[in-house]
Design a protein around this motif. Structure first.
Motif, PDB file in Angstrom:
ATOM      1  N   HIS A  73      -3.981 -20.809   2.805  1.00 20.99           N
ATOM      2  CA  HIS A  73      -3.033 -21.647   3.536  1.00 20.99           C
ATOM      3  C   HIS A  73      -3.630 -22.990   3.949  1.00 20.99           C
ATOM      4  CE1 HIS A  73      -5.208 -19.029   6.320  1.00 20.99           C
ATOM      5  NE2 HIS A  73      -5.034 -19.925   7.264  1.00 20.99           N
ATOM      6  N   ARG A  74      -4.974 -23.154   3.767  1.00 20.61           N
ATOM      7  CA  ARG A  74      -5.604 -24.419   4.174  1.00 20.61           C
ATOM      8  C   ARG A  74      -6.344 -25.128   3.040  1.00 20.61           C
ATOM      9  NH1 ARG A  74      -8.182 -22.829  10.092  1.00 20.61           N
ATOM     10  NH2 ARG A  74      -6.225 -22.095  11.005  1.00 20.61           N
ATOM     11  N   VAL A  75      -6.135 -24.713   1.821  1.00 19.02           N
ATOM     12  CA  VAL A  75      -6.844 -25.318   0.693  1.00 19.02           C
ATOM     13  C   VAL A  75      -6.422 -26.776   0.495  1.00 19.02           C
ATOM     14  CG1 VAL A  75      -7.060 -25.305  -1.817  1.00 19.02           C
ATOM     15  CG2 VAL A  75      -7.291 -23.184  -0.555  1.00 19.02           C
ATOM     16  N   VAL A  76      -7.415 -27.649   0.393  1.00 20.59           N
ATOM     17  CA  VAL A  76      -7.200 -29.044   0.004  1.00 20.59           C
ATOM     18  C   VAL A  76      -8.191 -29.344  -1.115  1.00 20.59           C
ATOM     19  CG1 VAL A  76      -7.332 -31.460   0.705  1.00 20.59           C
ATOM     20  CG2 VAL A  76      -6.420 -29.761   2.294  1.00 20.59           C
ATOM     21  N   SER A  96       1.779 -21.965  -4.066  1.00 19.63           N
ATOM     22  CA  SER A  96       1.504 -22.227  -2.653  1.00 19.63           C
ATOM     23  C   SER A  96       2.747 -21.960  -1.821  1.00 19.63           C
ATOM     24  CB  SER A  96       1.059 -23.678  -2.465  1.00 19.63           C
ATOM     25  OG  SER A  96       0.968 -24.030  -1.104  1.00 19.63           O
ATOM     26  N   GLN A  97       2.545 -21.679  -0.544  1.00 23.15           N
ATOM     27  CA  GLN A  97       3.665 -21.555   0.381  1.00 23.15           C
ATOM     28  C   GLN A  97       4.020 -22.952   0.917  1.00 23.15           C
ATOM     29  OE1 GLN A  97       4.793 -18.682   0.084  1.00 23.15           O
ATOM     30  NE2 GLN A  97       2.943 -17.701  -0.674  1.00 23.15           N
ATOM     31  N   PRO A  98       5.239 -23.169   1.357  1.00 18.83           N
ATOM     32  CA  PRO A  98       5.654 -24.491   1.836  1.00 18.83           C
ATOM     33  C   PRO A  98       4.824 -25.012   2.997  1.00 18.83           C
ATOM     34  CG  PRO A  98       7.560 -23.077   1.514  1.00 18.83           C
ATOM     35  CD  PRO A  98       6.360 -22.210   1.381  1.00 18.83           C
ATOM     36  N   GLU A  99       4.286 -24.100   3.824  1.00 25.68           N
ATOM     37  CA  GLU A  99       3.520 -24.520   5.002  1.00 25.68           C
ATOM     38  C   GLU A  99       2.041 -24.740   4.723  1.00 25.68           C
ATOM     39  OE1 GLU A  99       3.256 -19.945   5.126  1.00 25.68           O
ATOM     40  OE2 GLU A  99       4.698 -21.478   4.510  1.00 25.68           O
ATOM     41  N   HIS A 129       8.979 -18.304   9.168  1.00 26.22           N
ATOM     42  CA  HIS A 129       7.939 -18.636  10.138  1.00 26.22           C
ATOM     43  C   HIS A 129       8.398 -19.690  11.141  1.00 26.22           C
ATOM     44  CE1 HIS A 129       5.081 -16.083   8.240  1.00 26.22           C
ATOM     45  NE2 HIS A 129       4.985 -16.795   7.142  1.00 26.22           N
ATOM     46  N   ARG A 130       9.387 -20.471  10.791  1.00 23.95           N
ATOM     47  CA  ARG A 130       9.861 -21.494  11.722  1.00 23.95           C
ATOM     48  C   ARG A 130      10.485 -20.840  12.957  1.00 23.95           C
ATOM     49  NH1 ARG A 130       9.621 -26.559   9.649  1.00 23.95           N
ATOM     50  NH2 ARG A 130      11.035 -27.387  11.243  1.00 23.95           N
ATOM     51  N   PRO A 135       1.606 -17.525  11.435  1.00 18.36           N
ATOM     52  CA  PRO A 135       0.535 -16.587  11.809  1.00 18.36           C
ATOM     53  C   PRO A 135      -0.864 -17.088  11.460  1.00 18.36           C
ATOM     54  CG  PRO A 135       1.489 -15.909   9.740  1.00 18.36           C
ATOM     55  CD  PRO A 135       2.254 -17.139  10.172  1.00 18.36           C
ATOM     56  N   TYR A 136      -1.165 -18.336  11.760  1.00 17.23           N
ATOM     57  CA  TYR A 136      -2.461 -18.915  11.442  1.00 17.23           C
ATOM     58  C   TYR A 136      -3.041 -19.598  12.679  1.00 17.23           C
ATOM     59  CZ  TYR A 136       0.238 -18.975   7.038  1.00 17.23           C
ATOM     60  OH  TYR A 136       1.067 -18.667   5.995  1.00 17.23           O
ATOM     61  N   ARG A 137      -4.346 -19.820  12.635  1.00 14.06           N
ATOM     62  CA  ARG A 137      -4.954 -20.670  13.651  1.00 14.06           C
ATOM     63  C   ARG A 137      -4.474 -22.106  13.427  1.00 14.06           C
ATOM     64  NH1 ARG A 137     -11.331 -18.720  13.916  1.00 14.06           N
ATOM     65  NH2 ARG A 137     -10.908 -16.590  14.690  1.00 14.06           N
ATOM     66  N   ALA A 138      -4.452 -22.863  14.473  1.00  9.28           N
ATOM     67  CA  ALA A 138      -3.914 -24.232  14.389  1.00  9.28           C
ATOM     68  C   ALA A 138      -2.526 -24.198  13.762  1.00  9.28           C
ATOM     69  CB  ALA A 138      -4.858 -25.127  13.585  1.00  9.28           C
ATOM     70  N   ALA A 139      -1.690 -23.311  14.312  1.00  8.87           N
ATOM     71  CA  ALA A 139      -0.355 -23.095  13.747  1.00  8.87           C
ATOM     72  C   ALA A 139       0.469 -24.379  13.717  1.00  8.87           C
ATOM     73  CB  ALA A 139       0.376 -22.014  14.547  1.00  8.87           C
ATOM     74  N   PHE A 140       0.223 -25.285  14.651  1.00 10.53           N
ATOM     75  CA  PHE A 140       1.023 -26.518  14.700  1.00 10.53           C
ATOM     76  C   PHE A 140       0.831 -27.363  13.449  1.00 10.53           C
ATOM     77  CE2 PHE A 140      -3.041 -28.035  16.182  1.00 10.53           C
ATOM     78  CZ  PHE A 140      -3.112 -29.363  15.809  1.00 10.53           C
TER      79      PHE A 140
END
Length: 226
Positions: A73-76, A96-99, A129-130, A135-140
């Motif tokens: 969910h955080r791959v760049v 990938s997921q939209p978020e 999820h909206r 369900p992640y850290r730094a959800a914002f």
């Protein structure tokens, strides 16, 4: 002049050759030139696996480093922009997921470098999820990414399961249900002689990763009641 359609696939799980069967099938079509961007290594479970060499010369595999560790969910990707400049794909296909961070990275890269290219997102998300919360850290940060994807939209969202069509429709101009691909060459039909008509045992099959979230332990607990 090569008039084939150039496709750039971005898939963090495709470090293993066994996970590229669908991409090979696309690459072996005469009208497609298929490139795959995968991490230099990936850890889905257990130890990290280095990106495997591709034996099929029709599928072009590119490796990239990435930020934020082994978290899908955080791959760049560090080489996504350079890959787009070099390949100049007609179609970007992102698993990938939209978020996810990668979704926004792909949208920004397409917007800045190749706005004429189409962008497809493959998502298995089936939870809103909206409403339920990310369900992640730094959800914002994922709420922001989700909002950007919803605002800019991809051209098509390939989704699984089909029941998620309504949930994922706001993120794309169109949606397309894609069932799990199955390589039927792994299976062989049994002979009639091998079947015992007196055998009334219940046979249960499970297809999925052996992790708690898939609920295999619940299936095992339920077996005695069948």
């Amino acid at each position: 002049m090569d008039n084939r359609t150039r496709i750039l696939v971005i898939d963090n799980l495709a470090v293993e050759s066994s996970r590229r069967a669908v991409y090979r099938a696309l690459a072996n079509r005469i009208d497609f030139e298929v490139h795959l961007l995968a991490p230099k290594s990936w850890r889905e479970q257990g130890e990290a696996i280095a990106c495997e060499e591709e034996k099929d010369s029709t599928l072009h595999v590119h490796q990239s480093r990435f930020f934020f560790g082994y978290r899908a969910h955080r791959v760049v990707y560090t080489k996504l922009f350079s890959a787009i400049r070099k390949i100049r794909p007609h179609f970007l296909y992102l698993v990938s997921q939209p978020e996810n961070y990668a979704a926004v990275e792909a949208l920004v890269a397409r917007r800045l470098l190749l706005p004429s290219a189409k962008l497809g997102l493959f998502s298995s998300r089936n939870i809103d999820h909206r409403r339920a919360g990310f369900p992640y850290r730094a959800a914002f940060t994922h709420w922001i990414c989700d909002s950007v994807t919803m605002k800019w939209k991809v051209d098509v969202c390939f989704l699984r399961p089909e029941s998620a069509t309504k949930l994922l429709a706001p993120y794309a101009a169109s949606t397309c249900y894609v069932p799990h691909p199955v390589d039927c060459s792994f299976f062989k039909k049994g002979s009639e002689k091998s079947k015992d008509s007196r055998d009334e045992r219940i046979v249960v099959g499970f297809l999925g990763r052996l992790i708690e979230g898939k609920g295999i332990h619940l299936l095992i607990e339920a077996l005695p009641y069948l």
